[in-house]
Design an enzyme around this catalytic site. Structure first.
Site, PDB file in Angstrom:
ATOM      1  N   TYR A  51     -12.192  -3.334  -2.604  1.00 62.25           N
ATOM      2  CA  TYR A  51     -11.029  -3.006  -1.770  1.00 62.25           C
ATOM      3  C   TYR A  51     -10.894  -4.084  -0.702  1.00 62.25           C
ATOM      4  O   TYR A  51     -11.899  -4.498  -0.107  1.00 62.25           O
ATOM      5  CB  TYR A  51     -11.240  -1.638  -1.100  1.00 62.25           C
ATOM      6  N   GLU A  74      -2.709  -4.296   1.309  1.00 65.96           N
ATOM      7  CA  GLU A  74      -3.910  -3.658   0.781  1.00 65.96           C
ATOM      8  C   GLU A  74      -4.033  -3.953  -0.710  1.00 65.96           C
ATOM      9  O   GLU A  74      -3.088  -3.720  -1.462  1.00 65.96           O
ATOM     10  CB  GLU A  74      -3.794  -2.149   1.014  1.00 65.96           C
TER      11      GLU A  74
END
Lengths: 367, 294
Positions: free
Chosen positions: A85, A173
């Protein structure tokens, strides 16, 4: 950044055609402005073109957290060894940009933060200085990724920071950022939130904004340039100033009612804006009463009162209206409104009194 | 006494030649604010109703001795305007403009801190500051504020600030200074900056703080109040019932990922001994009680 080949599809046929051009296996992904798509069945693996047909049929029209899927992304499927991530956002407390990187990707970062906060490697970037390669390297080193992924990850986060800054994003993101079996670092999915205040240097953002899901009421308010948020209740709210509008919504709730909306008409409260606001609220079939809450500052009470009267002459309103007018020259304003008062147009001295009256009328109409 | 600005403060209006700048600049002057100049590189040498226009803040400061400025420049020009003011010797910059990109705000905040640590920025997207009877910089209607203290006000919202000033005036309670810090994600002046200044100001004996959903500025303020303030504080937080994920008018007023809720803020403030009202009227009444027991 290294991403998968893919195409947008709006129909099942377009999805099938795209899959044939790309070559199976592919992923069929719902394109909606919300998270949790996988859990809702909005992301499916398709080994064959027949699978694509089946998944596209099921996903198009699917309701994901209130967002109806109208657009698909068909992309070549990837083999995955590990999922990471990476993101940048503005840390309002630190007044700097915050980068987050984790070896535990593929799940929501909030979940990782709650269950295993040490698994997130963080970096604060001073916007006046920017992200140096050395700082990015140290940050990535701290995230305990597979050693073969480190160099590729540094490349990706450097580019991610550039796109975050150049794009005036509130959030960028990548989730998941993957490591493939042949040791490539690859961007598999991403979420971007843009700052609407930056439109003056990104003209194309207006186009993106048009893809925002809005209900009919929000669409009408948006077209008139009003600050409007649709809610579920029966008391229409109009106030001048964001704080006062929020406060009005709160007070309606506190006295036992349910507001139908948040609507800030700004400081001026002139007839044009007021008429536009009343039209938007009047078109909401759930609205049973309307609470107009105005505090006169520089704009004097008599100007506000004249604006309301003129607006009412232009728009036919079904629901009863309760006005609370206070502040500069409130007495003069109330005097102007006095002769126009009737069973459909009422005035109350305080915000709480007006809220109670509006809620009582809304409940009476519902009963 | 007052904080940040008083009757001696000389102010330059950046954007005085525009319609908003002219309107509020002249209103502020009528109130008694020392409006000593304006800036506009294309109109240097001209004047606005007798107020001289300079090419930039450095020249305006040189000629007038101004220490404060007020920015009414459209959002795309705000970054340059803030840096022009700081480089020109202005020590207190008030930025009224709304719609400034968050990245610009974060950048000039950090550049000011590094290059001009003695400069205080208020805003952007704020109503300004008023020390009633002495100096009014911005868009607050001066006549709704009673001068003299003992209350100081700090607020993230414009209209709720006016509401607070008005409620105190109705109760015949005076205000030393009222600071609107604005509703954007990166305000130049924080609640804590204002609370610390009020704590140090002998005329201010109690503080009213008006917050709203989004971010954690109220929680940080609560922590400061608990550990560093001796003066009583009353508070009100707007947006108790705001839906998550929606910007409520202000760019910074958003509950995201369960963070920034009004309930959490009220809880933190109560824990710090602050009297929290559930609506603006109640917050005003709580302040009246505090003042009567001083």
């Amino acid at each position: 950044m290294p991403v998968s080949d893919g195409e947008v599809a709006f129909t099942v046929q377009e999805a099938v055609d795209a899959a044939e051009r790309l070559g199976t296996p592919v992923m069929v992904k719902a394109q909606v402005h919300t998270g949790g798509r996988g859990k809702a069945g909005g992301v499916k693996f398709a080994a064959t073109v027949e699978d694509v047909q089946e998944h596209a049929t099921n996903i198009l029209g699917l309701d994901i957290n209130g967002h109806i899927v109208q657009r698909l992304w068909i992309e070549k499927a990837s083999d995955i060894s590990e999922e990471y991530y990476a993101s940048f956002t503005l840390d309002r407390s630190a007044k700097q940009h915050l980068g987050m990187l984790s070896a535990e990707g593929g799940v929501e970062i909030e979940t990782v933060a709650a269950e295993n906060p040490d698994a997130i490697s963080k970096i604060h970037v001073n916007p006046a200085v920017g992200l140096t390669r050395e700082a990015a390297q140290a940050w990535v080193d701290g995230a305990n990724l597979n050693p073969v992924a480190v160099e590729g990850a540094v490349d990706v986060v450097m580019k991610l920071y550039d796109s975050y800054v150049q794009g005036d994003a509130d959030l960028v993101e990548i989730n998941p950022l993957i490591l493939t079996p042949d040791n490539r670092v690859h961007v598999l999915d991403a979420k971007v939130t843009l700052d609407s205040n930056s439109v003056f240097r990104h003209e194309d953002y207006t186009e993106f904004d048009e893809t925002q899901p809005r209900d009919e009421r929000e669409e009408a308010a948006h077209a008139k340039g009003l600050q409007y948020v649709g809610l579920e209740g029966s008391v229409g709210v109009i106030a001048n100033g964001a704080g006062l509008a929020m406060s009005t919504v709160d007070v309606v709730n506190q006295v036992g009612g349910k507001p139908a909306n948040f609507l800030d008409i700004g400081g001026g409260a002139n007839a044009d804006v007021m008429a536009g606001a009343l039209e938007v609220i009047n078109n909401d079939p759930e609205v049973k009463s309307i609470f107009i809450n105005i505090f006169g500052g520089i704009t004097r009470g008599e100007e506000v009162a004249n604006g309301i009267i003129e607006a009412l002459n232009r728009v036919d309103i079904d629901a009863p209206i309760i006005i609370r007018l206070d502040g500069t020259n409130a007495d003069e304003g109330r005097e102007i409104l006095q002769p126009a008062l009737n069973e459909k147009l009422m005035m109350e001295p305080t915000m709480l009194d007006a809220a109670r009256k509006a809620v009582e009328l809304a409940k009476g109409a519902e009963a | 006494m007052s904080i940040f600005v008083d009757s001696n403060t000389k102010v330059i209006y950046q954007g005085l030649t525009g319609s908003q700048g002219r309107y509020y600049g002249l209103l502020n002057r009528d109130y008694g604010t020392q409006v000593v100049g304006g800036t506009n590189p294309k109109k240097a040498g001209e004047d606005v109703d007798g107020i001289p226009i300079f090419a930039n803040c450095a020249e305006a400061v040189e000629a007038t001795g101004a220490t404060a400025s007020c920015i009414f420049i459209p959002a795309p020009g705000v970054y340059s305007a803030v840096m022009d003011a700081a480089a020109g010797g202005i020590k207190f910059i008030v930025c009224i403009t709304e719609g400034v990109p968050a990245h610009d705000e974060a950048t000039f905040y950090n550049e000011l801190k590094a290059q001009h640590p003695d400069v205080q920025l208020l805003g952007p997207n704020c109503p300004g500051i008023i020390s009633p009877g002495q100096c009014n910089i911005g868009i607050t209607a001066g006549h709704i504020a009673k001068a003299g203290g003992p209350v100081g006000i700090v607020s993230r919202s414009g209209t709720l600030t006016y509401q607070a000033l008005y409620e105190l005036q109705q109760k015949d309670i005076g205000v030393t200074t009222c600071v609107g810090i604005g509703g954007d994600p990166v305000p130049g002046t924080s609640f804590i900056d204002c609370l610390a200044a009020f704590e140090a100001d002998p005329e201010t004996q109690a503080v009213m703080m008006i917050g709203e959903i989004g971010g954690s500025a109220e929680e940080e303020a609560a922590d400061f109040i608990k550990n560093h303030m001796t003066k009583p504080v009353s508070s009100y937080i707007a947006g108790v019932t705001a839906p998550p994920g929606k910007k409520m008018g202000h760019a910074g007023a958003i509950v995201s990922g369960g963070k920034g809720t009004a309930d959490a803020k009220m809880e933190a403030l109560r824990d710090a001994g602050v009297k929290v009202g559930l609506n603006p009227t109640e917050a005003g009444e709580l302040m009246a009680e505090i003042v009567s027991s001083l």
